[in-house]
Structure formats: C-alpha cells, structure tokens
Design a protein around this motif. Structure first.
Motif, PDB file in Angstrom:
ATOM      1  N   TYR A  33     -23.828  28.273 -32.762  1.00  0.00           N
ATOM      2  CA  TYR A  33     -22.663  29.109 -32.130  1.00  0.00           C
ATOM      3  C   TYR A  33     -22.508  30.418 -33.086  1.00  0.00           C
ATOM      4  O   TYR A  33     -22.991  30.790 -34.007  1.00  0.00           O
ATOM      5  N   TYR A  35     -19.215  33.034 -33.376  1.00  0.00           N
ATOM      6  CA  TYR A  35     -17.840  33.337 -33.277  1.00  0.00           C
ATOM      7  C   TYR A  35     -17.541  34.519 -33.927  1.00  0.00           C
ATOM      8  O   TYR A  35     -18.248  35.326 -34.698  1.00  0.00           O
ATOM      9  N   GLN A  37     -14.409  37.552 -35.509  1.00  0.00           N
ATOM     10  CA  GLN A  37     -12.792  37.611 -36.194  1.00  0.00           C
ATOM     11  C   GLN A  37     -12.767  39.022 -36.202  1.00  0.00           C
ATOM     12  O   GLN A  37     -13.059  39.653 -37.032  1.00  0.00           O
ATOM     13  N   LYS A  42      -7.365  35.793 -35.070  1.00  0.00           N
ATOM     14  CA  LYS A  42      -7.869  34.642 -35.064  1.00  0.00           C
ATOM     15  C   LYS A  42      -9.511  34.589 -34.876  1.00  0.00           C
ATOM     16  O   LYS A  42     -10.006  35.469 -34.262  1.00  0.00           O
ATOM     17  N   VAL A  43     -10.157  33.563 -35.239  1.00  0.00           N
ATOM     18  CA  VAL A  43     -11.654  33.293 -35.180  1.00  0.00           C
ATOM     19  C   VAL A  43     -11.713  32.907 -33.518  1.00  0.00           C
ATOM     20  O   VAL A  43     -11.110  32.075 -33.142  1.00  0.00           O
ATOM     21  N   PHE A  45     -14.190  31.757 -30.278  1.00  0.00           N
ATOM     22  CA  PHE A  45     -15.728  31.769 -30.038  1.00  0.00           C
ATOM     23  C   PHE A  45     -16.241  32.298 -28.855  1.00  0.00           C
ATOM     24  O   PHE A  45     -15.578  33.135 -28.134  1.00  0.00           O
ATOM     25  N   SER A  48     -22.273  29.007 -27.109  1.00  0.00           N
ATOM     26  CA  SER A  48     -23.035  28.001 -27.961  1.00  0.00           C
ATOM     27  C   SER A  48     -24.299  27.970 -27.633  1.00  0.00           C
ATOM     28  O   SER A  48     -24.541  28.519 -26.231  1.00  0.00           O
ATOM     29  N   MET A  89     -15.769  40.674 -37.720  1.00  0.00           N
ATOM     30  CA  MET A  89     -16.793  39.880 -38.639  1.00  0.00           C
ATOM     31  C   MET A  89     -17.346  38.588 -37.564  1.00  0.00           C
ATOM     32  O   MET A  89     -16.588  38.152 -36.944  1.00  0.00           O
ATOM     33  N   PHE A  91     -19.289  35.378 -37.120  1.00  0.00           N
ATOM     34  CA  PHE A  91     -19.733  34.098 -38.109  1.00  0.00           C
ATOM     35  C   PHE A  91     -20.860  33.432 -36.851  1.00  0.00           C
ATOM     36  O   PHE A  91     -20.733  33.289 -35.746  1.00  0.00           O
ATOM     37  N   TYR A 102     -18.662  21.791 -38.817  1.00  0.00           N
ATOM     38  CA  TYR A 102     -19.619  22.880 -38.611  1.00  0.00           C
ATOM     39  C   TYR A 102     -19.928  23.260 -40.080  1.00  0.00           C
ATOM     40  O   TYR A 102     -19.183  23.258 -40.972  1.00  0.00           O
ATOM     41  N   PHE A 104     -20.521  27.019 -41.382  1.00  0.00           N
ATOM     42  CA  PHE A 104     -20.348  28.341 -41.103  1.00  0.00           C
ATOM     43  C   PHE A 104     -21.237  29.432 -42.108  1.00  0.00           C
ATOM     44  O   PHE A 104     -21.209  29.140 -43.248  1.00  0.00           O
ATOM     45  N   GLY A 105     -21.824  30.434 -41.512  1.00  0.00           N
ATOM     46  CA  GLY A 105     -22.386  31.239 -42.532  1.00  0.00           C
ATOM     47  C   GLY A 105     -21.221  32.262 -42.997  1.00  0.00           C
ATOM     48  O   GLY A 105     -19.956  32.008 -42.927  1.00  0.00           O
ATOM     49  N   SER A 106     -21.656  33.189 -44.033  1.00  0.00           N
ATOM     50  CA  SER A 106     -20.625  33.914 -44.610  1.00  0.00           C
ATOM     51  C   SER A 106     -20.167  35.000 -43.937  1.00  0.00           C
ATOM     52  O   SER A 106     -19.383  35.901 -44.246  1.00  0.00           O
ATOM     53  N   ARG A 109     -20.193  41.721 -41.139  1.00  0.00           N
ATOM     54  CA  ARG A 109     -19.025  42.516 -40.837  1.00  0.00           C
ATOM     55  C   ARG A 109     -19.565  43.845 -40.226  1.00  0.00           C
ATOM     56  O   ARG A 109     -20.161  44.508 -40.760  1.00  0.00           O
TER      57      ARG A 109
ATOM     58  N   TYR B  35     -10.211  24.609 -42.027  1.00  0.00           N
ATOM     59  CA  TYR B  35     -10.951  25.555 -42.707  1.00  0.00           C
ATOM     60  C   TYR B  35     -10.307  26.473 -43.716  1.00  0.00           C
ATOM     61  O   TYR B  35      -9.020  26.764 -43.507  1.00  0.00           O
ATOM     62  N   GLY B  42     -16.283  34.385 -45.730  1.00  0.00           N
ATOM     63  CA  GLY B  42     -16.550  33.365 -44.677  1.00  0.00           C
ATOM     64  C   GLY B  42     -15.589  32.186 -44.443  1.00  0.00           C
ATOM     65  O   GLY B  42     -14.746  31.990 -45.252  1.00  0.00           O
ATOM     66  N   GLY B 107      -6.650  28.265 -34.928  1.00  0.00           N
ATOM     67  CA  GLY B 107      -5.438  29.034 -34.816  1.00  0.00           C
ATOM     68  C   GLY B 107      -5.450  30.220 -35.546  1.00  0.00           C
ATOM     69  O   GLY B 107      -6.347  30.764 -36.225  1.00  0.00           O
TER      70      GLY B 107
END
Lengths: 113, 116
Positions: A33, A35, A37, A42-43, A45, A48, A89, A91, A102, A104-106, A109, B35, B42, B107
């Motif tokens: 995936y 994503y 931000q 918010k993060v 999507f 996928s 950012m 992800f 999941y 997630f990678g770090s 940016r 999270y 991250g 959220g």
C-alpha cells in the motif's frame, strides 16, 4: 522485527519534476500500500497492490501517479509532474495474508518547491 | 463525522495518569487498529482488535470495541512522558474490490501530551 524500508527519507523537488519513492516490503508480505499524510492532516489511502497489479485506488491516485514492483523486491510510487500540493509524507505499508496489522515504513517526506 | 474519528483532538495529562482516547466510525469493519505517530515520524502499529472481540490488552494499553455503537477506546495506563505522540485509530474494511485489499481508513488523531 521485520521492517519496511523507505527511501529516501526526505526529497525536495521542483514543481513539474518526476519523483520515485521506493519501498522494500517485508519479504513474505503479499499486500502493498501507499498512503500519504499532508502536514497536519489525516493519513489517506492512495493505492493497494496485490499479485503484481493495483487492486484498489483512491480518487487521489490520478494519472500522475503510478506504482510498480519492477524487480520483485522494491515497490515504487512514481509521481509525474509534481505539484505543490503533492508535498506530504508518503508511507508504504505491507501486510501478510492474514488479517493482521500493517507494517508501515518510516515514510518519505516529499517537498515540492 | 467521517470514518475513524477520534476524540478528543488533544489531551494533556500528568505523568502517571491514565489517558483515554475514543474513536467512532460509520461502516462495518473487519477490525480496528490503533497507531502511534511521533511528530513527523512514521506510524507504529500498537494494537488490533477484531470485530468479534470486545476488549484487548497489550502491556499498558487496553482497547475496547463496541460494534453496536461503532466506537472504540484506547486506554494508556500509568502514562509516561515518552507516550507523548499522536494516536490514530484506523478501520480495516474490505471495500468493493473484493480483492482483499483491506485498506485502512484513518481518523484525524488525538495529540497526547504527557507532562513530566
């Protein structure tokens, strides 16, 4: 503990340029995936990817975006002709076959100037 | 509100106190995940609770899920300054694709500050 590795950690690019963000997923994970931000938001999507093809994408993921897994290991997000509003950012996340959390990678940016 | 909305938006507590964050969602889910994100960093997966579970513990974390109210809470007990971060709930539900993509819907998060 297995990790998702993203490179670069920070990329600055000029508006209109193409960027490629890279992700190395966990080796036995099957679902990938992207994503993003935007700062302070918010993060969201983006897309996928499963079995070497896109399984779902959001409205954000328009024609300027593409993903691929060219060599069976790296999972890349390409943004053609970047815009200022692409600054965010990004992800990468991966998941195994089970309905587990999941990883997630770090993040990368991306700053478009 | 949108899928996966947390409240409060910000929470400030003293070290040693408990912190409770809530999350509401709208559609049916397979599971709900929490999270953590340190500023500009991250996302770290904390805990996952499945739709058929009501409560789950992991160390100082306790998560509850009420599917009838479409809500979840995250409790951090005996908070520490290092718990200062933003906390997000994310719902996992298979959309129309049927391809098992199970994308997450996040959220806006709760910004927790733990004062030493």
């Amino acid at each position: 503990e297995p990790e998702v590795t993203q490179t670069p950690s920070h990329q600055v690019t000029q508006m209109g340029q193409e960027v490629i963000l890279r992700c190395v997923p966990i080796s036995n994970h099957l679902y990938f995936y992207w994503y993003r931000q935007i700062l302070g938001q918010k993060v969201e999507f983006l897309v996928s990817f499963y079995n070497n093809e896109i399984s779902e994408k959001s409205e954000i993921f328009d024609d300027q975006f593409s993903v691929e897994r060219p060599d069976g290991s790296n999972f890349t997000l390409k943004i053609r002709s970047t815009k200022l509003e692409d600054s965010a950012m990004y992800f990468c996340a991966t998941r195994d076959r089970g309905l587990n959390g999941y990883t997630f990678g770090s993040g990368t940016r991306l700053t478009v100037v | 509100s949108q899928q996966g909305e947390e409240d409060p938006q910000a929470l400030s507590i003293q070290e040693g106190e408990n912190a409770t964050m809530n999350c509401s969602y709208k559609t049916s889910i397979n599971n709900l995940q929490w999270y953590r994100q340190n500023s500009g960093r991250g996302l770290v997966h904390l805990i996952l609770i499945r739709s058929n579970e009501r409560e789950k513990h992991s160390g100082r974390l306790r998560v509850t899920l009420d599917t009838s109210k479409k809500s979840s809470s995250l409790l951090i007990t005996a908070s520490r300054a290092a718990d200062t971060a933003s906390y997000f709930c994310a719902t996992d539900h298979d959309r129309d694709s049927g391809a098992g993509s199970y994308q997450l819907t996040f959220g806006k998060g709760t910004k927790l500050s733990v004062i030493p």
